[in-house]
Motif scaffolding. Structure first.
Motif, PDB file in Angstrom:
ATOM      1  N   ASN A  20       0.859  -1.183   0.000  1.00  0.00           N
ATOM      2  CA  ASN A  20       0.000   0.000   0.000  1.00  0.00           C
ATOM      3  C   ASN A  20       0.897   1.234   0.000  1.00  0.00           C
ATOM      4  O   ASN A  20       2.019   1.196   0.499  1.00  0.00           O
ATOM      5  N   THR A  21       0.397   2.319  -0.521  1.00  0.00           N
ATOM      6  CA  THR A  21       1.099   3.598  -0.508  1.00  0.00           C
ATOM      7  C   THR A  21       0.357   4.537   0.424  1.00  0.00           C
ATOM      8  O   THR A  21      -0.865   4.682   0.316  1.00  0.00           O
ATOM      9  N   THR A  22       1.091   5.140   1.333  1.00  0.00           N
ATOM     10  CA  THR A  22       0.509   6.112   2.257  1.00  0.00           C
ATOM     11  C   THR A  22       1.201   7.450   2.058  1.00  0.00           C
ATOM     12  O   THR A  22       2.426   7.519   1.992  1.00  0.00           O
ATOM     13  N   GLU A  23       0.420   8.510   1.939  1.00  0.00           N
ATOM     14  CA  GLU A  23       0.963   9.859   1.804  1.00  0.00           C
ATOM     15  C   GLU A  23       0.361  10.724   2.903  1.00  0.00           C
ATOM     16  O   GLU A  23      -0.856  10.747   3.092  1.00  0.00           O
ATOM     17  N   VAL A  24       1.231  11.404   3.630  1.00  0.00           N
ATOM     18  CA  VAL A  24       0.798  12.322   4.684  1.00  0.00           C
ATOM     19  C   VAL A  24       1.396  13.688   4.369  1.00  0.00           C
ATOM     20  O   VAL A  24       2.600  13.812   4.159  1.00  0.00           O
ATOM     21  N   VAL A  25       0.543  14.709   4.324  1.00  0.00           N
ATOM     22  CA  VAL A  25       0.990  16.071   4.051  1.00  0.00           C
ATOM     23  C   VAL A  25       0.614  16.942   5.238  1.00  0.00           C
ATOM     24  O   VAL A  25      -0.545  16.955   5.656  1.00  0.00           O
ATOM     25  N   VAL A  26       1.616  17.645   5.768  1.00  0.00           N
ATOM     26  CA  VAL A  26       1.391  18.599   6.853  1.00  0.00           C
ATOM     27  C   VAL A  26       1.851  19.954   6.334  1.00  0.00           C
ATOM     28  O   VAL A  26       3.008  20.121   5.958  1.00  0.00           O
ATOM     29  N   LYS A  27       0.929  20.914   6.299  1.00  0.00           N
ATOM     30  CA  LYS A  27       1.261  22.238   5.777  1.00  0.00           C
ATOM     31  C   LYS A  27       0.379  23.275   6.455  1.00  0.00           C
ATOM     32  O   LYS A  27      -0.846  23.127   6.490  1.00  0.00           O
ATOM     33  N   ASN A  28       1.021  24.309   7.001  1.00  0.00           N
ATOM     34  CA  ASN A  28       0.313  25.420   7.635  1.00  0.00           C
ATOM     35  C   ASN A  28      -0.691  24.960   8.694  1.00  0.00           C
ATOM     36  O   ASN A  28      -1.812  25.459   8.766  1.00  0.00           O
ATOM     37  N   GLY A  29      -0.290  23.971   9.498  1.00  0.00           N
ATOM     38  CA  GLY A  29      -1.153  23.511  10.577  1.00  0.00           C
ATOM     39  C   GLY A  29      -2.252  22.556  10.157  1.00  0.00           C
ATOM     40  O   GLY A  29      -3.065  22.137  10.975  1.00  0.00           O
ATOM     41  N   ILE A  79      10.703   5.034   1.787  1.00  0.00           N
ATOM     42  CA  ILE A  79      10.210   6.173   2.561  1.00  0.00           C
ATOM     43  C   ILE A  79      10.869   7.439   2.033  1.00  0.00           C
ATOM     44  O   ILE A  79      12.087   7.506   1.891  1.00  0.00           O
ATOM     45  N   LYS A  80      10.061   8.434   1.726  1.00  0.00           N
ATOM     46  CA  LYS A  80      10.560   9.717   1.209  1.00  0.00           C
ATOM     47  C   LYS A  80      10.008  10.838   2.082  1.00  0.00           C
ATOM     48  O   LYS A  80       8.807  10.869   2.352  1.00  0.00           O
ATOM     49  N   ILE A  81      10.879  11.731   2.497  1.00  0.00           N
ATOM     50  CA  ILE A  81      10.470  12.886   3.294  1.00  0.00           C
ATOM     51  C   ILE A  81      10.890  14.120   2.532  1.00  0.00           C
ATOM     52  O   ILE A  81      12.042  14.242   2.094  1.00  0.00           O
TER      53      ILE A  81
END
Length: 69
Positions: free
Chosen positions: A17-26, A63-65
């Motif tokens: 599975n591919t999981t993407e998490v984006v955190v931006k401006n709270g 894993i990519k950050i």
């Protein structure tokens, strides 16, 4: 958190599975295999993070950050 969306988005056991998490401006958004499954707001803007499994064995690869502008 949308448990129904997550159940539909997951691949069968044994497939990746591919999981993407984006955190931006709270704001935080999470997607599994391109399907949005969770969103919300946070106050913490820096610091460590971790990966977890909900009680089952799990493997990670590629894993990519990336820092967003």
């Amino acid at each position: 958190f949308d448990a129904v969306a997550l159940a539909k988005a997951r691949h069968k056991v044994g497939d990746w599975n591919t999981t993407e998490v984006v955190v931006k401006n709270g704001k935080i958004k999470a997607a599994v295999n391109g399907t949005p499954v969770a969103s919300g707001e946070i106050e913490l803007m820096e610091g460590p993070f971790g990966f977890q499994s909900e009680g089952d064995e799990i493997h990670y690869k590629n894993i990519k950050i990336k820092t967003l502008d």
